[in-house]
Design a protein around this motif. Structure first.
Motif, PDB file in Angstrom:
ATOM      1  N   LYS A 147      62.225  30.949  38.751  1.00  0.00           N
ATOM      2  CA  LYS A 147      62.438  31.456  37.394  1.00  0.00           C
ATOM      3  C   LYS A 147      63.662  32.352  37.271  1.00  0.00           C
ATOM      4  CE  LYS A 147      58.891  35.028  38.198  1.00  0.00           C
ATOM      5  NZ  LYS A 147      57.633  35.603  37.670  1.00  0.00           N
ATOM      6  N   ILE A 148      64.443  32.450  38.337  1.00  0.00           N
ATOM      7  CA  ILE A 148      65.612  33.337  38.315  1.00  0.00           C
ATOM      8  C   ILE A 148      66.571  32.947  37.200  1.00  0.00           C
ATOM      9  CG2 ILE A 148      67.613  34.150  39.610  1.00  0.00           C
ATOM     10  CD1 ILE A 148      66.000  33.729  42.178  1.00  0.00           C
ATOM     11  N   ALA A 149      66.874  31.671  37.086  1.00  0.00           N
ATOM     12  CA  ALA A 149      67.874  31.229  36.108  1.00  0.00           C
ATOM     13  C   ALA A 149      67.443  31.559  34.682  1.00  0.00           C
ATOM     14  CB  ALA A 149      68.116  29.727  36.255  1.00  0.00           C
ATOM     15  N   ASP A 150      66.203  31.242  34.329  1.00  0.00           N
ATOM     16  CA  ASP A 150      65.735  31.505  32.960  1.00  0.00           C
ATOM     17  C   ASP A 150      65.700  33.002  32.671  1.00  0.00           C
ATOM     18  OD1 ASP A 150      65.476  28.831  32.341  1.00  0.00           O
ATOM     19  OD2 ASP A 150      63.351  28.732  32.882  1.00  0.00           O
ATOM     20  N   ASN A 151      65.261  33.785  33.632  1.00  0.00           N
ATOM     21  CA  ASN A 151      65.244  35.236  33.435  1.00  0.00           C
ATOM     22  C   ASN A 151      66.658  35.787  33.268  1.00  0.00           C
ATOM     23  OD1 ASN A 151      62.474  35.655  33.453  1.00  0.00           O
ATOM     24  ND2 ASN A 151      62.368  36.048  35.660  1.00  0.00           N
ATOM     25  N   LEU A 152      67.592  35.272  34.042  1.00  0.00           N
ATOM     26  CA  LEU A 152      68.974  35.733  33.940  1.00  0.00           C
ATOM     27  C   LEU A 152      69.568  35.392  32.578  1.00  0.00           C
ATOM     28  CD1 LEU A 152      71.477  37.010  35.194  1.00  0.00           C
ATOM     29  CD2 LEU A 152      72.025  34.775  36.219  1.00  0.00           C
ATOM     30  N   LYS A 153      69.301  34.211  32.086  1.00  0.00           N
ATOM     31  CA  LYS A 153      69.803  33.829  30.763  1.00  0.00           C
ATOM     32  C   LYS A 153      69.246  34.766  29.684  1.00  0.00           C
ATOM     33  CE  LYS A 153      70.110  28.945  32.041  1.00  0.00           C
ATOM     34  NZ  LYS A 153      69.540  27.587  31.845  1.00  0.00           N
ATOM     35  N   ALA A 154      67.971  35.090  29.788  1.00  0.00           N
ATOM     36  CA  ALA A 154      67.352  35.991  28.812  1.00  0.00           C
ATOM     37  C   ALA A 154      67.967  37.387  28.889  1.00  0.00           C
ATOM     38  CB  ALA A 154      65.843  36.058  29.045  1.00  0.00           C
ATOM     39  N   VAL A 155      68.246  37.852  30.090  1.00  0.00           N
ATOM     40  CA  VAL A 155      68.859  39.175  30.268  1.00  0.00           C
ATOM     41  C   VAL A 155      70.255  39.207  29.660  1.00  0.00           C
ATOM     42  CG1 VAL A 155      69.816  40.732  32.005  1.00  0.00           C
ATOM     43  CG2 VAL A 155      67.492  39.862  32.272  1.00  0.00           C
ATOM     44  N   ILE A 156      71.029  38.172  29.903  1.00  0.00           N
ATOM     45  CA  ILE A 156      72.400  38.110  29.367  1.00  0.00           C
ATOM     46  C   ILE A 156      72.392  38.205  27.848  1.00  0.00           C
ATOM     47  CG2 ILE A 156      74.408  36.602  29.067  1.00  0.00           C
ATOM     48  CD1 ILE A 156      73.831  35.566  31.940  1.00  0.00           C
ATOM     49  N   GLU A 157      71.527  37.434  27.216  1.00  0.00           N
ATOM     50  CA  GLU A 157      71.473  37.462  25.744  1.00  0.00           C
ATOM     51  C   GLU A 157      70.952  38.796  25.226  1.00  0.00           C
ATOM     52  OE1 GLU A 157      72.999  35.190  24.008  1.00  0.00           O
ATOM     53  OE2 GLU A 157      73.441  34.289  25.967  1.00  0.00           O
ATOM     54  N   THR A 158      70.025  39.401  25.961  1.00  0.00           N
ATOM     55  CA  THR A 158      69.506  40.717  25.568  1.00  0.00           C
ATOM     56  C   THR A 158      70.621  41.767  25.577  1.00  0.00           C
ATOM     57  OG1 THR A 158      67.268  40.244  26.333  1.00  0.00           O
ATOM     58  CG2 THR A 158      67.905  42.564  26.177  1.00  0.00           C
ATOM     59  N   VAL A 159      71.428  41.758  26.627  1.00  0.00           N
ATOM     60  CA  VAL A 159      72.527  42.730  26.734  1.00  0.00           C
ATOM     61  C   VAL A 159      73.515  42.525  25.576  1.00  0.00           C
ATOM     62  CG1 VAL A 159      74.470  43.505  28.143  1.00  0.00           C
ATOM     63  CG2 VAL A 159      72.298  42.927  29.235  1.00  0.00           C
ATOM     64  N   LYS A 160      73.749  41.301  25.220  1.00  0.00           N
ATOM     65  CA  LYS A 160      74.724  41.028  24.159  1.00  0.00           C
ATOM     66  C   LYS A 160      74.249  41.493  22.783  1.00  0.00           C
ATOM     67  CE  LYS A 160      77.550  37.341  26.023  1.00  0.00           C
ATOM     68  NZ  LYS A 160      78.192  36.064  25.710  1.00  0.00           N
ATOM     69  N   THR A 161      72.959  41.506  22.575  1.00  0.00           N
ATOM     70  CA  THR A 161      72.434  41.954  21.273  1.00  0.00           C
ATOM     71  C   THR A 161      72.074  43.433  21.293  1.00  0.00           C
ATOM     72  OG1 THR A 161      70.231  41.175  21.942  1.00  0.00           O
ATOM     73  CG2 THR A 161      71.594  39.660  20.644  1.00  0.00           C
ATOM     74  N   TYR A 162      71.397  43.874  22.354  1.00  0.00           N
ATOM     75  CA  TYR A 162      70.951  45.275  22.436  1.00  0.00           C
ATOM     76  C   TYR A 162      72.115  46.205  22.776  1.00  0.00           C
ATOM     77  CZ  TYR A 162      67.735  49.131  23.569  1.00  0.00           C
ATOM     78  OH  TYR A 162      67.060  50.338  23.591  1.00  0.00           O
ATOM     79  N   GLY A 163      73.138  45.670  23.424  1.00  0.00           N
ATOM     80  CA  GLY A 163      74.240  46.493  23.899  1.00  0.00           C
ATOM     81  C   GLY A 163      75.385  46.655  22.911  1.00  0.00           C
ATOM     82  N   ARG A 164      75.113  46.554  21.620  1.00  0.00           N
ATOM     83  CA  ARG A 164      76.161  46.744  20.619  1.00  0.00           C
ATOM     84  C   ARG A 164      76.280  48.229  20.262  1.00  0.00           C
ATOM     85  NH1 ARG A 164      78.420  42.406  18.536  1.00  0.00           N
ATOM     86  NH2 ARG A 164      77.480  40.372  18.982  1.00  0.00           N
TER      87      ARG A 164
END
Length: 386
Positions: free
Chosen positions: A368-385
């Protein structure tokens, strides 16, 4: 030739990093994650022992990873450890394991009684004595040695050209931010520990031959400076420095043997107005104040440590990245993984000066590493504004 034109999407990504490097608050936290060459190959369904040798397959696994992981810089870069030239040189220092991964065994090439020879002329000693001990292809007659070296350089340049062209294609296709490659160097003490005397060897030497170790660090400093600053170096094309031995040393030994020549190296790079990206290996909890003494707005990618203490100590003058544990991607739920990213952002992204990155290179995308990593990347892009 005219100045290169960037698309709006690519220009925005480049600006994110430029803002952080220059001390400005970007529109959002930039995302930089490194997937290893081996992980990318296996994720693409290819065999390690085949794909590393076959340049026709490079585009397959580069494209697979670049397409699926929406980072701001390319999530995969050309490897420093392509097996072809190491095999041609008969390398003992970098070898391929049975699983296909390139590894650096504990090895040394300088005997303790040869310290004086090394101190007198490190470069000559390395060329004439040390390299032939690390590479069987260079431990030969003059003609055979020249032929082996020529073959290895040809192979390295050929595979490097394919990797470079593939990387350029991915950058254009997926609109990644990119800067020319900068230099790569080491702290003088780490250089001695890495291949010259080995980690265990240098640990003994500082007790048995402390003055020789100090002189050897001073002697090799000019070589480390030369590697640190290359024609493409700039504030954006940063010099990469992995910091190896410091966290395993007693503070007293660190202050005496490791820090002085590293500080001189960092001051030299700063004088050349070149940026630095340092990978802070292991836990620097008892030595982090030293990093705060440095100038030049260094980007520190931390493997371990207290985010609050790191931000408090370095956040006003340096750039922080790393600290996101890749083990969590393997063991955690998607929510646990994204919550961890938010928690790090809450501490480290305050007032800018933060580039999201994992605590180390990702060497597997299985499970599940790949799916978790994709979710983290998108989270940073939205939460990290901001």
């Amino acid at each position: 030739m005219g100045e290169r034109k960037f698309t709006e999407s690519q220009a925005e990504r480049i600006e994110l990093f430029q803002d952080v490097y220059e001390g400005r608050i970007p529109k959002r936290v930039p995302v930089e994650v490194s997937v290893s060459w081996e992980a990318a190959i296996r994720y693409s369904g290819l065999e390690l022992k085949e794909a590393q040798w076959n340049t026709e397959l490079y585009g397959v696994f580069f494209d697979k990873v670049c397409k699926e992981f929406n980072t701001d810089k390319s999530p995969i870069m050309p490897t420093l450890r392509n097996p072809v030239h190491y095999w041609l040189l008969g390398s003992k220092a970098i070898i391929m394991s049975e699983s296909g991964y390139m590894q650096h065994p504990e090895i040394y090439c300088l005997e303790p009684e040869e310290y004086d020879l090394f101190i007198e002329d490190p470069y000559q000693c390395m060329v004439e004595k040390l390299l032939p001990r690390l590479y069987e292809g260079l431990d030969a007659g003059k003609d055979e040695k020249a032929l082996n070296l020529a073959r290895a350089f040809h192979a390295k340049n050929r595979t490097g050209a394919v990797m470079g062209a593939t990387m350029a294609e991915m950058i254009e296709k997926y609109q990644f931010a990119a800067f020319p490659a900068g230099g790569m160097t080491e702290a003088p003490f780490d250089f001695l520990a890495d291949f010259i005397r080995s980690f265990s060897g240098i640990a003994k030497d500082i007790r048995r031959y402390p003055e020789k170790v100090l002189k050897a660090c001073d002697a090799v400093l000019p070589h480390m400076q030369k590697l640190a600053v290359v024609p493409s170096s700039s504030r954006y094309s940063r010099t990469f420095i992995p910091l190896h031995m410091a966290p395993f040393m007693r503070p007293k030994d660190f202050d005496q043997f490791w820090w002085p020549t590293f500080k001189k190296l960092m001051d030299y790079i700063a004088e050349k107005n070149v940026g630095v990206k340092a990978f802070v290996e292991h836990d620097w909890g008892d030595k982090i104040d030293h990093l705060g003494e440095l100038g030049n707005r260094v980007e520190f990618q931390f493997e371990y440590g207290d985010p609050q203490k790191i931000k408090q100590t370095l956040g006003n003058k340096h750039i922080i990245s790393g600290l996101y544990p890749i083990t969590l991607l393997q063991t955690g739920t998607e929510k646990e993984c994204t919550d961890k990213a938010k928690a790090l952002l809450d501490v480290l992204a305050l007032d800018g000066g933060y580039i999201f990155n994992t605590d180390k290179t990702i060497y597997s995308l299985e499970g599940k590493i790949a799916d978790n990593l994709k979710a983290v990347i998108e989270t940073v892009k939205t939460y990290g504004r901001y």
